[in-house]
Design an enzyme around this catalytic site. Sequence first.
Site, PDB file in Angstrom:
ATOM      1  N   THR A 217       0.834  -1.207   0.000  1.00  0.00           N
ATOM      2  CA  THR A 217       0.000   0.000   0.000  1.00  0.00           C
ATOM      3  C   THR A 217       0.866   1.253   0.000  1.00  0.00           C
ATOM      4  O   THR A 217       0.639   2.185  -0.779  1.00  0.00           O
ATOM      5  CB  THR A 217      -0.953   0.017   1.210  1.00  0.00           C
TER       6      THR A 217
ATOM      7  N   GLY B 234       5.621  -8.162   1.609  1.00  0.00           N
ATOM      8  CA  GLY B 234       6.203  -9.276   2.358  1.00  0.00           C
ATOM      9  C   GLY B 234       5.204 -10.355   2.725  1.00  0.00           C
ATOM     10  O   GLY B 234       5.472 -11.548   2.584  1.00  0.00           O
ATOM     11  N   HIS B 235       4.032  -9.962   3.206  1.00  0.00           N
ATOM     12  CA  HIS B 235       3.113 -10.972   3.754  1.00  0.00           C
ATOM     13  C   HIS B 235       2.346 -11.741   2.686  1.00  0.00           C
ATOM     14  O   HIS B 235       1.583 -12.652   3.002  1.00  0.00           O
ATOM     15  CB  HIS B 235       2.140 -10.330   4.762  1.00  0.00           C
TER      16      HIS B 235
ATOM     17  N   THR C 290      13.471   4.897  10.609  1.00  0.00           N
ATOM     18  CA  THR C 290      14.387   3.812  10.950  1.00  0.00           C
ATOM     19  C   THR C 290      13.894   2.502  10.359  1.00  0.00           C
ATOM     20  O   THR C 290      12.733   2.120  10.553  1.00  0.00           O
ATOM     21  CB  THR C 290      14.497   3.654  12.488  1.00  0.00           C
TER      22      THR C 290
ATOM     23  N   CYS D 265      -9.370  -6.293   1.895  1.00  0.00           N
ATOM     24  CA  CYS D 265      -9.569  -4.925   2.373  1.00  0.00           C
ATOM     25  C   CYS D 265     -10.998  -4.440   2.193  1.00  0.00           C
ATOM     26  O   CYS D 265     -11.381  -3.409   2.730  1.00  0.00           O
ATOM     27  CB  CYS D 265      -8.605  -3.967   1.673  1.00  0.00           C
TER      28      CYS D 265
END
Length: 389
Positions: free
Chosen positions: A75, A201-202, A240, A326
């Site tokens: 997103t 990633g997921h 970070t 979603c």
Amino acid sequence: MTEKLIYMDYQATTPCDRRVLEAMLPYFCKDFGNPGSTSHILGERAEEAVEKARAQVANLIKATADEIVFTSGATESNNLAIQGVARSRWEKGNRIITSAIEHKCVLESCYALKKEGFDVVILPVLKNGVVDVEMLKKSINDRTILVSLMAVNNEIGVIQPLDEISAVCRERGVLFHSDAAQAVGKINIDASMADLMSVSGHKIYGPKGIGALYVRKSQQVKLSPLFFGGGQERKLRSGTLPTPLCVGLGMACEISGLEMTRESEMLTEYKNYFMGKILNGLEDAYLNGDRELRIPGCLNFSFRGIEGEGIMLGMRNVCLSSGSACTSASLEPSHVLNAISIDDELAHSSLRIGLGRFTTFEEVDYVSSKIIEIVNRLREMSPIWTKGG
């Protein structure tokens, strides 16, 4: 006795692979340094881990490590690509082209720009879910600055002709962004065909909260950041970096690259079995999207005369969905199914079946049989459904 829980919603998310988790663990408590603090050994270790992960992501999509920008997920990557291009190139033009079947984060990002005066073109798609490349050609004008079209659709699993789209964009000198969250790790992807490409990633057995944006090395590809801070990630994405999550994404990409071929063969076998059983075992059952141009792990069916929610209520031990994760709480019919000319009645009767790395044949056989059983039972109870439509 509670029935065994079966997961078939792999397009919504995937379980974290244990090998990914094991790679991440040392960077929570042992090597916990900030990758931006390289004045000491813990910072150096964190930086080394992040850069290794960056290379692992790049290798999977045939890019170079310095073209990978870590984000919080697809997103953010999609928003950074679309809004980043719009803000940096508005003097050259204001037309942005996307399609009617894109993920909501792409469409909503474009709609937000439209409110600011950008000319947003929403391309229709063919009935099989594939973008009409001829329509794309006609829609590009001398004020077009970006085309954003997904690689694989998250609801119907249809693969888009990225090579043809890329050729059109390159010929016309227009930047091309692709949301590849559902494609990376499932089919071979060469990021160089695009100028920008989003990764999640997921969706590939990595952790949630991490993704990446491929940004092609080119003088033409310039982005304005979404937010500001310490200037990390080439001054495109301050903040970070979460070392454990970066490591997890990198390991997930490495594993996907090694196991993609075997997984694809297994899932193709499962997909064909599931599809054949449903379409041969039920009257008025339809496969949504192209039969061949799809990733093997995604099937989307409609069943005339019933609600998709009714099927799911009949097998509470099976985790699947009636559309995109979603928008699963929405009562509106799927915008993707509407875009491929599926009427509202059939759209409300849809089920998305997501198969993945840890799916077994026994699960495929059980769930397909259960769907047939429930659909037949619901139709027998229905006062409006009649045999033959």
